[in-house]
Design a protein around this motif. Structure first.
Motif, PDB file in Angstrom:
ATOM      1  N   VAL A 288       1.362  -0.937  -0.302  1.00 57.78           N
ATOM      2  CA  VAL A 288      -0.286  -0.344  -0.407  1.00 57.78           C
ATOM      3  C   VAL A 288       0.587   0.968  -0.153  1.00 57.78           C
ATOM      4  N   LEU A 292       0.973   3.405  -3.312  1.00 61.42           N
ATOM      5  CA  LEU A 292       0.533   5.730  -2.276  1.00 61.42           C
ATOM      6  C   LEU A 292       1.595   6.631  -3.388  1.00 61.42           C
ATOM      7  N   ALA A 354       0.113   3.653   5.019  1.00 61.18           N
ATOM      8  CA  ALA A 354      -0.696   3.635   4.483  1.00 61.18           C
ATOM      9  C   ALA A 354      -0.932   1.929   6.101  1.00 61.18           C
ATOM     10  N   GLU A 360      -7.562  -0.941  -2.815  1.00 58.63           N
ATOM     11  CA  GLU A 360      -7.484  -0.794  -3.957  1.00 58.63           C
ATOM     12  C   GLU A 360      -8.113   1.020  -4.009  1.00 58.63           C
ATOM     13  N   ILE A 363      -7.111   3.094  -1.589  1.00 57.13           N
ATOM     14  CA  ILE A 363      -6.347   4.266  -1.879  1.00 57.13           C
ATOM     15  C   ILE A 363      -5.848   5.226  -3.350  1.00 57.13           C
TER      16      ILE A 363
END
Length: 374
Positions: A288, A292, A354, A360, A363
């Motif tokens: 993650v 990002l 994160a 998803e 994010i």
């Protein structure tokens, strides 16, 4: 007037855009959380909250005293054994916070006549430990084993090097193997704070020292917090049994502080056991963070490449960082905002967490909000 000088400092903070305020959060917030340190998404996990509740029902609401009097329960001992085993160390000592753990380790292992070599980017708790230690502190450039080697070479006597494993501002990792080599060349100990590494780095989240092959080494001492990846509260020192025994007898933040509340110990133990069963959570947190960073930089933002779960996005000024974070909040996204004096380089930034449980879609939403409100 006794405290008249406070008004002057308050006005100076206001002019500099550095006023800090408390913002109580509700039990159920509508915001997408990229501000907390709940890296693995365990703070509200049913097993973790039940671990806290069961411990409170069994042992009561508080520890009732210092660890050396009535504040050590069987639960504390269980947590210490499992934490040491998980991270690969001989022994562990649980304290009331990660801050207290850092003060304990540094002050008790840097006696009068010793040298403490401290990284310029270290967390405030390590800095305060150096200030309270009876040894002499020398601050060296950030993440520079050669600077550590040079500093250690100027001293004849006991010495320790102190560093974060993952620095909380930019999320960059310390060169642990290089630091260990520099220390060993001069017979010095290495104390590292793995607050942001435990649960994220290493095999199944066993931490940065484990990943660097330093776990269990006789000259390495590690501090951790239970309040980030493990979703609870408290701290611990890990290391050789002789070092832990010394802290029990010499560390003031252990001896004179009330023991960690049973509920926090129970929650941390439940989270640790869950992490053992689900080691993929650590890898997901790193995935993650990478996602990002990749997507934010693709939007033209200055984001620092993460080594763990912290993603740092540079802001042009303290005032702009505050406004940026506020605009994100209004758009439904909670992000951290780091400004002087919390940042060692004076550069303000947004600090993103994160979390392993981010989808998803979340994010993408976070990247969209941050980029639109720059």
């Amino acid at each position: 007037m006794a405290f008249g000088w406070i008004d002057e400092q308050a006005e100076a903070r206001r002019r500099a855009g550095l006023v800090r305020t408390l913002r109580p959060r509700p039990a159920r917030s509508p915001l997408l959380d990229l501000a907390s340190n709940d890296y693995l998404g365990l703070a509200r996990h049913p097993e973790v909250t039940e671990g806290a509740a069961e411990a409170a029902r069994t042992w009561g609401g508080g520890a009732t005293g210092s660890r050396l009097v009535t504040g050590t329960t069987e639960l504390h001992g269980e947590l210490e054994r499992e934490l040491a085993d998980f991270c690969g160390f001989e022994s562990a000592l649980v304290l009331s916070s990660g801050y207290a753990a850092n003060l304990a380790a540094v002050t008790a292992l840097a006696p009068f006549g010793s040298l403490v070599v401290s990284d310029a980017g270290n967390h405030a708790s390590l800095i305060d430990g150096c200030r309270l230690a009876r040894g002499t502190t020398q601050v060296v450039p950030h993440a520079d084993p050669d600077a550590v080697r040079k500093a250690l070479g100027t001293h004849d006597g006991p010495a320790v090097t102190v560093s974060d494993t993952v620095f909380s501002v930019d999320g960059d990792a310390a060169p642990l193997a290089g630091l260990a080599r520099a220390c060993r060349e001069h017979g010095a100990g290495l104390i590292v704070d793995d607050a942001h590494g435990l649960g994220v780095l290493g095999d199944g989240g066993r931490g940065a020292p484990h990943a660097a092959g330093l776990a269990g080494d006789p000259d390495v001492v590690v501090t951790v917090t239970l309040s980030k990846s493990l979703g609870s509260q408290g701290g611990a020192v890990l290391g050789p049994a002789a070092v832990i025994d010394h802290l029990v007898n010499a560390a003031r933040t252990f001896i004179f502080d009330t023991g960690l509340a049973p509920a926090a110990a129970g929650a941390a133990l439940a989270a640790l056991r869950l992490l053992r069963r689900e080691p993929g959570r650590a890898a997901r947190a790193r995935e993650v963070a990478t996602a990002l960073h990749t997507r934010l930089t693709a939007e033209g933002l200055s984001a620092v490449r993460p080594d763990a779960a912290v993603v740092s996005v540079r802001a042009p000024s303290p005032e702009r960082a505050v406004r940026w974070a506020a605009d994100c909040r209004e758009a439904g996204l909670a992000v951290g905002c780091f400004r002087p004096p919390s940042v060692p380089d004076g550069v303000s930034r947004l600090r993103l967490t994160a979390r392993a449980d981010l989808t998803e879609e979340q994010i993408e939403h976070a990247v969209d909000v941050i980029s639109r409100n720059r």
